[in-house]
Design a protein around this motif. Structure first.
Motif, mmCIF file in Angstrom:
data_model
loop_
_atom_site.group_PDB
_atom_site.id
_atom_site.type_symbol
_atom_site.label_atom_id
_atom_site.label_comp_id
_atom_site.label_asym_id
_atom_site.label_seq_id
_atom_site.Cartn_x
_atom_site.Cartn_y
_atom_site.Cartn_z
ATOM 1 N N VAL A 1 17.279 5.386 -23.026
ATOM 2 C CA VAL A 1 18.628 4.796 -23.100
ATOM 3 C C VAL A 1 18.891 3.991 -21.830
ATOM 4 O O VAL A 1 19.379 2.868 -21.865
ATOM 5 N N ASN A 2 18.515 4.561 -20.680
ATOM 6 C CA ASN A 2 18.760 3.860 -19.427
ATOM 7 C C ASN A 2 17.954 2.559 -19.347
ATOM 8 O O ASN A 2 18.495 1.505 -19.000
ATOM 9 N N LEU A 3 16.659 2.632 -19.701
ATOM 10 C CA LEU A 3 15.829 1.422 -19.598
ATOM 11 C C LEU A 3 16.313 0.352 -20.571
ATOM 12 O O LEU A 3 16.387 -0.833 -20.232
ATOM 13 N N GLY B 1 14.840 -11.253 -18.978
ATOM 14 C CA GLY B 1 16.171 -11.362 -18.368
ATOM 15 C C GLY B 1 16.157 -11.936 -16.964
ATOM 16 O O GLY B 1 15.235 -12.658 -16.575
ATOM 17 N N ILE B 2 17.165 -11.542 -16.168
ATOM 18 C CA ILE B 2 17.384 -12.192 -14.863
ATOM 19 C C ILE B 2 16.318 -11.830 -13.830
ATOM 20 O O ILE B 2 16.165 -12.520 -12.838
ATOM 21 N N GLY B 3 15.584 -10.719 -14.072
ATOM 22 C CA GLY B 3 14.538 -10.318 -13.130
ATOM 23 C C GLY B 3 15.113 -9.770 -11.840
ATOM 24 O O GLY B 3 16.335 -9.753 -11.631
ATOM 25 N N ILE B 4 14.212 -9.288 -10.983
ATOM 26 C CA ILE B 4 14.640 -8.692 -9.706
ATOM 27 C C ILE B 4 13.851 -9.384 -8.602
ATOM 28 O O ILE B 4 12.618 -9.360 -8.607
ATOM 29 N N SER C 1 26.593 -7.994 -5.833
ATOM 30 C CA SER C 1 27.464 -8.632 -6.823
ATOM 31 C C SER C 1 27.237 -8.035 -8.213
ATOM 32 O O SER C 1 28.001 -8.275 -9.137
ATOM 33 N N SER C 2 26.151 -7.224 -8.347
ATOM 34 C CA SER C 2 25.800 -6.675 -9.645
ATOM 35 C C SER C 2 26.925 -5.816 -10.233
ATOM 36 O O SER C 2 27.239 -5.895 -11.408
ATOM 37 N N THR C 3 27.534 -4.975 -9.365
ATOM 38 C CA THR C 3 28.586 -4.091 -9.862
ATOM 39 C C THR C 3 29.729 -4.893 -10.455
ATOM 40 O O THR C 3 30.237 -4.597 -11.531
HETATM 41 P P1 ADP Z 1 22.971 0.486 -12.935
HETATM 42 O O1 ADP Z 1 22.359 -0.244 -14.078
HETATM 43 O O2 ADP Z 1 23.966 1.524 -13.333
HETATM 44 O O3 ADP Z 1 23.465 -0.415 -11.849
HETATM 45 P P2 ADP Z 1 20.304 1.469 -12.467
HETATM 46 O O4 ADP Z 1 19.809 2.490 -11.493
HETATM 47 O O5 ADP Z 1 20.000 1.678 -13.893
HETATM 48 O O6 ADP Z 1 21.850 1.373 -12.227
HETATM 49 O O7 ADP Z 1 19.736 0.057 -12.014
HETATM 50 C C1 ADP Z 1 19.759 -0.295 -10.635
HETATM 51 C C2 ADP Z 1 19.689 -1.787 -10.481
HETATM 52 O O8 ADP Z 1 18.389 -2.257 -10.845
HETATM 53 C C3 ADP Z 1 20.649 -2.558 -11.363
HETATM 54 O O9 ADP Z 1 21.941 -2.605 -10.816
HETATM 55 C C4 ADP Z 1 19.978 -3.935 -11.385
HETATM 56 O O10 ADP Z 1 20.297 -4.640 -10.202
HETATM 57 C C5 ADP Z 1 18.498 -3.582 -11.369
HETATM 58 N N1 ADP Z 1 17.909 -3.588 -12.708
HETATM 59 C C6 ADP Z 1 17.652 -2.510 -13.495
HETATM 60 N N2 ADP Z 1 17.083 -2.876 -14.664
HETATM 61 C C7 ADP Z 1 16.974 -4.218 -14.632
HETATM 62 C C8 ADP Z 1 16.469 -5.196 -15.540
HETATM 63 N N3 ADP Z 1 15.951 -4.842 -16.729
HETATM 64 N N4 ADP Z 1 16.529 -6.492 -15.166
HETATM 65 C C9 ADP Z 1 17.043 -6.842 -13.963
HETATM 66 N N5 ADP Z 1 17.543 -5.981 -13.060
HETATM 67 C C10 ADP Z 1 17.513 -4.680 -13.376
#
Ligand code: ADP
Length: 368
Positions: A119-121, A160-163, A181-183
């Protein structure tokens, strides 16, 4: 502290959400209804944050408990993927599920923890993908040379947007998000992946990821899972299997537990008879020479202990079945009562698949 705090907040929150839903069904004008809906949504996100905090604090305290059991692999993954079909479709994102043709039907793992990780992923993949595709690919490989335990691999890839690389080190840290800025933009707390990785490790595996900013991300979950149902990898030798000709009776009043035992037995080619109480179990045993009876101890009406005494006294001189107590009570006194009633062995719930196989193998071994 966190565990106590999250419990303490849960109680009033329960009242807030409960009364809010009562309010929702009372006469309200449209504006008031929208306020009630906002309270509801905010309450729910608070609740999910509390659940995360509670989970996380349990893990930190080393108190995470796992409950492994046999689960149907494909439908367990499908049901989580299905949860996100609509959200993906609304964004115009294609959601694909790719199941390797060699997947075992049933594996032994903790279903709710596996679900929690998926669910989280998936919710992250949907949240951070605005176009293109999300793909979930499921495969297994042998975890040991004997081939009786598997590594389950689930890759969740998105376009998606990637990291960006300089933020990779933060991703699994609690309460951290790739960028501040994600929050604001996407919500979330930064706890999901920290919890998921700890859960994956508790399940004997891990989560890793590769990502390219602007192009997408792949999270790879691996867990170690028990193999059930005589499944063997093509190259490995097969384990000693219980005979599929065994006559088995399952006496259990709880429908889910009855279904669980039936699935385990079915995966060995055994079609058990079913009884929902001690009376029916005793009746069945008088009419058919069972090899094994899995007998729940607490059942409505006649319990498993009385039923066992009845079977033992009614079948004097005939070949007796092996009667296996299945009980949620792990105390010695309960076990003593079971043996005194004439049961041969005791399996304590939550049982693992190996507990059930062991009983079947004992009887198969006696027959050969
Ligand atoms: P949350 O989603 O509640 O912020 P997570 O621990 O699930 O917390 O994710 C931490 C961070 O990792 C997210 O805030 C985001 O910046 C990044 N992240 C996670 N999954 C992805 C993804 N599939 N694509 C881009 N960034 C991601």
């Amino acid at each position: 502290f966190l565990a106590v705090m999250s419990h303490e907040i849960r109680t009033p929150l329960n009242a807030v959400l409960g009364f809010n839903s009562l309010l929702e069904s009372s006469p309200l004008n449209p504006e008031q209804l929208s306020w009630v809906e906002t309270i509801n949504q905010s309450g729910r996100s608070l609740l999910s944050l509390l659940n995360d905090i509670l989970d996380f604090s349990k893990m930190e305290a080393g108190e995470l408990s796992l409950c492994p059991q046999p689960i149907p692999l494909k439908s367990s993954v499908e049901s989580v993927v299905d949860l996100y079909r609509q959200a993906a479709a609304e964004r115009g994102v294609e959601l694909r599920l790719q199941l390797s043709p060699q997947l075992p039907d049933v594996i032994g793992t903790d279903p709710s923890r596996l679900r929690q990780i998926l669910v989280n992923l998936l919710s992250n993949a949907v949240k951070f993908t605005h176009h293109g595709t999300i793909q979930v690919a499921v495969s297994v490989s042998a975890a040991n040379p004997a081939g009786n335990s598997a590594l389950l691999n689930i890759d969740v890839s998105d376009s998606g947007i990637g990291i960006p690389p300089h933020l990779h080190h933060r991703i699994f840290k609690p309460f951290s998000q790739a960028d501040a800025s994600s929050t604001r933009q996407y919500g979330g707390t930064g706890l999901g992946l920290a919890i998921s990785q700890r859960l994956a490790r508790a399940l004997g595996g891990d989560i890793t990821f590769t990502s390219e900013a602007g192009r997408g991300t792949t999270f790879s979950l691996t867990i170690r899972a028990e193999l059930v149902g005589g499944y063997s990898f093509p190259s490995s030798g097969s384990a000693s299997k219980p005979s599929s000709t065994l006559r088995v009776l399952v006496a259990e009043d709880h429908p889910h537990n009855r279904d669980l035992l039936t699935r385990i037995l079915n995966s060995h080619g055994i079609k058990p008879d079913l009884a929902e109480n001690g009376h029916d179990a005793a009746q069945a045993a008088m009419h058919k020479p069972y090899d094994v009876i899995f007998m729940d101890v607490r059942m409505p009406g006649m319990d498993g202990l009385v039923a066992t005494r009845l079977i033992r006294s009614g079948l004097l001189g005939l070949r007796p079945p092996r009667i296996v107590a299945v009980t949620a009570n792990a105390f010695d006194e309960e076990k003593r009562n079971c043996f005194e009633a004439g049961m041969d062995s005791v399996v304590v719930k939550p049982f693992i698949i190996a507990d059930i196989l062991r009983e079947l193998q004992i009887v198969s071994g006696q027959q050969t």
